[in-house]
Design an enzyme around this catalytic site. Structure first.
Site, PDB file in Angstrom:
ATOM      1  N   GLU A 182    -107.399  37.791  20.885  1.00 21.93           N
ATOM      2  CA  GLU A 182    -107.409  36.483  21.541  1.00 21.93           C
ATOM      3  C   GLU A 182    -107.376  36.630  23.059  1.00 21.93           C
ATOM      4  O   GLU A 182    -106.314  36.561  23.685  1.00 21.93           O
ATOM      5  CB  GLU A 182    -106.208  35.648  21.082  1.00 21.93           C
ATOM      6  CG  GLU A 182    -106.309  35.202  19.640  1.00 21.93           C
ATOM      7  CD  GLU A 182    -105.272  34.135  19.274  1.00 21.93           C
ATOM      8  OE1 GLU A 182    -104.376  33.847  20.096  1.00 21.93           O
ATOM      9  OE2 GLU A 182    -105.373  33.592  18.164  1.00 21.93           O
ATOM     10  N   GLU A 277    -108.478  34.987  12.021  1.00 25.51           N
ATOM     11  CA  GLU A 277    -107.086  34.557  11.911  1.00 25.51           C
ATOM     12  C   GLU A 277    -107.030  33.040  11.906  1.00 25.51           C
ATOM     13  O   GLU A 277    -107.647  32.384  12.738  1.00 25.51           O
ATOM     14  CB  GLU A 277    -106.285  35.098  13.112  1.00 25.51           C
ATOM     15  CG  GLU A 277    -104.812  34.747  13.079  1.00 25.51           C
ATOM     16  CD  GLU A 277    -104.098  35.167  14.367  1.00 25.51           C
ATOM     17  OE1 GLU A 277    -104.168  36.361  14.743  1.00 25.51           O
ATOM     18  OE2 GLU A 277    -103.474  34.295  15.000  1.00 25.51           O
ATOM     19  N   TRP A 311    -102.961  34.173   8.569  1.00 29.03           N
ATOM     20  CA  TRP A 311    -101.810  34.705   9.293  1.00 29.03           C
ATOM     21  C   TRP A 311    -100.552  34.156   8.660  1.00 29.03           C
ATOM     22  O   TRP A 311    -100.479  32.940   8.534  1.00 29.03           O
ATOM     23  CB  TRP A 311    -101.892  34.277  10.767  1.00 29.03           C
ATOM     24  CG  TRP A 311    -100.796  34.825  11.623  1.00 29.03           C
ATOM     25  CD1 TRP A 311     -99.621  34.206  11.970  1.00 29.03           C
ATOM     26  CD2 TRP A 311    -100.773  36.105  12.256  1.00 29.03           C
ATOM     27  NE1 TRP A 311     -98.869  35.027  12.766  1.00 29.03           N
ATOM     28  CE2 TRP A 311     -99.552  36.203  12.964  1.00 29.03           C
ATOM     29  CE3 TRP A 311    -101.653  37.194  12.283  1.00 29.03           C
ATOM     30  CZ2 TRP A 311     -99.197  37.339  13.690  1.00 29.03           C
ATOM     31  CZ3 TRP A 311    -101.299  38.306  13.012  1.00 29.03           C
ATOM     32  CH2 TRP A 311    -100.074  38.373  13.709  1.00 29.03           C
ATOM     33  N   GLU A 318     -90.615  31.867   9.939  1.00 30.60           N
ATOM     34  CA  GLU A 318     -91.511  30.933  10.625  1.00 30.60           C
ATOM     35  C   GLU A 318     -92.520  30.454   9.583  1.00 30.60           C
ATOM     36  O   GLU A 318     -92.828  31.173   8.632  1.00 30.60           O
ATOM     37  CB  GLU A 318     -92.214  31.600  11.823  1.00 30.60           C
ATOM     38  CG  GLU A 318     -93.071  32.811  11.443  1.00 30.60           C
ATOM     39  CD  GLU A 318     -93.741  33.478  12.648  1.00 30.60           C
ATOM     40  OE1 GLU A 318     -93.441  33.108  13.796  1.00 30.60           O
ATOM     41  OE2 GLU A 318     -94.582  34.366  12.418  1.00 30.60           O
TER      42      GLU A 318
END
Ligand code: IDC
Length: 675
Positions: A182, A277, A311, A318
């Site tokens: 990224e 992703e 992902w 999380e």
């Protein structure tokens, strides 16, 4: 590109050799392993080397192909690398229906490659590629820039890394290179000039692997909502290049203008896009998980046949993590151990890959003539999971695609007070246990020992009104055929675990509509099994069902023979041999040796008959190879095979069983010569 066939064979041979050494059963075993492998092709065996055609990723036959992958979390993170293991990937392949793993190797953060952890990160990448390759899965090597923003920053390390990787994996058809995860805080021209240095490094080793190039603003295909710099100024001069697009399906920002990016890139600019992703969460990797917007995003990708990787394979606390933070298992997760995101992805991939449908059939096999009013119930004790819920009348107990051993089983019947059931299991290190009946546990508890085989039979005054059928899933073999009324199901001598079982009760003598040929693998896996003692050579390995035993073209005499019916076959076999200087010996049965040992006397003739129940269901045929004469014709059911009064040695023999009254395996005109 890697020769897939060679790899299947290599795998089969490794297995054969490793098992063969302990069993001496190499010839009988090797075919079945190759068949078992061929029956379930891996993603790479099916689709081979990928390439880009127009905007579409295609497989070796040029058919549009979609990657359904799962990304690791950072390979340097303690919530990342534990999941970089073969068992985890196998769960993704077999239980989730995923065909790809993405190895996220952070460059800077948290033990990153450019942050002092080169050798550690390289070792993780190599481990992941090896595991994916063994499983026939595609694998993406991800140069995971994030905080480092501009890929130019670690360009020299990137070139060195990809030079090494592409040299190592140049002959692999499953490795994909993602050269900058990224990029952010930099322009497309920074990224493009980086790509134009890294791509030639890879191409110098590998002329056609897929290379995926990151795009501006965390791989959003442009520096702002409505700009498409990579599309307007793509990389030219190389084939099999794709462009990265990332989204987080529950992020309010991503559900605005970002949604047009894939359609516009493909329809308007004709640019191949790869979602290396995506998350179901918000862009932070945490927050809300909206299954509605997630479905919309993935449906859009599916409409455009765009590939994607989820992902992430982690139990980090999380919401983008696919495994619950309360679960510490690094493979073989049950659905209750997956997060909302994990279950969503698993369901989505299972539908796409057909795994859901295959498993539905395994869970609900199509059995005909189930006995009306009779219920057989059973439950299994599974490694890690413990006792499962009761299953009935053919449904699967155990697990599938999770590589977990069965450790215990309980079985009971209801619906006829004159009917009972008993069963015994073959347990690792212990062997056959005593028979247990009507709901009592067979196997062990708290000892982590696998079940390897099982026999089940009906009891009670009314047992003859029914047949019990059962089949097992054995490690490395998959689902074996159905066994009936006490025959053995499973494997023997190979140290392989049972993973699943189906049991059903069928009306007596009625066809169950399912395959019943080979419920068992191991020594005596054939209907009829035999081995010969050969001059100078000694005992040969066991042969079965028509294969030749003895030697050919070596002029060596047969001196002895053992013959034995297959495991679980209901009946016996009896045989006598005509021995040099001795004449006809007395009859021997069920594995006992006929002939002589240590006396150097040749066999000259043989007679073989079936006894017991099997004798009314099968004919037995056999023929011999005679010195100076060659193969005689087939003899049947006790007839003499060989010569008499000629002093000629037997050199080879075939034995086969044919359903009663069926066609002979060959001519029966002259089975013997008697002088
Ligand atoms: C996130 C992880 C999180 C970690 C953070 C920083 O989920 O545990 O603390 O990185 O390293 C990306 C990145 C990916 C991010 C993910 C979620 O490629 O590394 O992982 N994300 O924030 N782009 C958009 C979202």
């Amino acid at each position: 590109m890697q020769k897939t066939a060679r790899r299947i064979l290599a795998f089969a041979l490794t297995l054969v050799l490793s098992l063969g050494l302990t069993t001496g059963m190499i010839p009988a075993f090797s075919n079945s392993v190759i068949e078992a492998e061929a029956a379930a092709l891996t993603p790479v065996q099916q689709h081979g080397a990928l390439s880009v055609s127009g905007t579409q990723l295609v497989d070796k036959s040029g058919q549009p192909f979609q990657i359904h992958g799962v990304s690791t979390h950072g390979l340097g993170w303690d919530v990342g690398y534990p999941y970089n293991n073969k068992a985890a990937f196998q769960t993704l392949r077999d239980d989730w229906g995923a065909n790809c793993v993405r190895l996220a190797m952070y460059t800077e953060e948290y033990n990153g490659y450019c942050n002092g952890n080169k050798s550690g990160m390289k070792a993780q990448v190599e481990k992941g590629v090896a595991a994916a390759t063994e499983l026939g899965m595609y694998v993406i090597i991800d140069w995971h820039i994030l905080n480092d923003g501009n890929p130019q920053r670690h360009k020299s390390e990137a070139k060195e890394f990809f030079r090494e990787m592409s040299s190592k994996y140049k002959n692999y058809s499953n490795v994909i290179y993602e050269i900058c995860n990224e990029p952010n805080g930099c322009s497309w021209s920074d990224i493009k000039s980086y790509a134009l240095e890294v791509i030639p490094v890879i191409r110098a080793n590998d002329s056609d692997a897929i290379i995926i190039v990151g795009t501006p603003t965390w791989s959003q295909l442009g520096s702002a909502g409505h700009t498409y710099e990579p599309c307007e100024d793509p990389i030219r001069g190389y084939s099999n290049i794709m462009y990265t697009f990332h989204f987080y399906a529950s992020d309010p920002n991503h559900n605005q203008w970002l949604k047009n990016k894939i359609p516009t890139a493909i329809d308007k600019y004709k640019i191949p896009v790869f979602v290396t992703e995506f998350g179901l969460s918000e862009a932070s990797g945490n927050g809300n998980v909206n299954t509605q917007t997630s479905s919309e995003w993935l449906s859009m990708c599916d409409k455009y046949k765009v590939s994607y990787c989820a992902w992430s394979l982690s139990n980090k606390n999380e919401t983008s993590a696919l495994i619950k933070s309360s679960c510490s298992k690094t493979s073989g997760w049950s659905t209750s151990e997956l997060s909302t995101a994990g279950n969503f992805i698993r369901d989505w991939y299972r539908k796409q890959s057909g795994v859901a449908e295959q498993q539905y059939k395994i869970n609900n096999p199509d059995i005909t003539n189930k006995a009306p009013g009779i219920t057989v119930s059973y439950r299994t004790h599974v490694q890690n999971d413990g006792w499962q819920a009761w299953k009935t009348n053919g449904l699967m107990a155990g697990t599938s695609g999770r590589s977990l051993r069965l450790e215990g089983i309980e079985i009971k019947v209801a619906g006829d007070s004159g009917l009972g059931i008993r069963y015994r299991t073959h347990v690792q290190n212990i062997g056959w246990q005593d028979w247990k009946a009507n709901g009592v546990m067979s196997g062990t508890s708290g000892r982590s020992l696998r079940l390897e085989g099982i026999q089940i039979e009906l009891t009670g005054a009314n047992k003859d009104k029914y047949d019990v059928y059962y089949r097992v899933h054995a490690q490395n073999y998959g689902w074996l055929d159905w066994a009936k009324n006490g025959a053995m199901a499973g494997t023997e001598s190979y140290s392989l675990r049972l993973e699943g079982i189906n049991i059903v009760i069928v009306s007596k003598g009625k066809a169950p509509g399912v395959p019943t040929t080979r419920p068992y693998q191991g020594p005596y896996a054939g209907l009829i099994n035999y081995r010969t003692h050969v001059q100078n050579v000694g005992w040969q390995a066991w042969s079965c069902d028509g294969a030749m035993s003895g030697t050919s073209g070596r002029h060596l005499r047969l001196e002895g023979i053992n013959i034995q019916l297959g495991r679980g076959v209901n009946g016996g076999v009896t045989y006598q041999t005509h021995v040099q200087n001795v004449g006809w010996q007395s009859w021997r049965s069920n594995g006992a040796m006929a002939g002589t040992s240590g006396r150097s006397l040749r066999l000259e003739g043989i007679r073989i008959s079936l006894t017991g129940a099997i004798a009314s269901q099968y004919d037995i045929y056999y023929r011999v190879h005679v010195q100076d004469v060659g193969w005689l014709d087939w003899a049947k059911n006790g007839e003499m095979s060989g010569t008499s009064g000629m002093s000629k040695r037997l050199e080879g023999i075939n034995i086969i069983m044919v359903p009663k009254g069926g066609a002979a395996p060959g001519s029966t005109a002259r089975p013997n010569i008697v002088r």
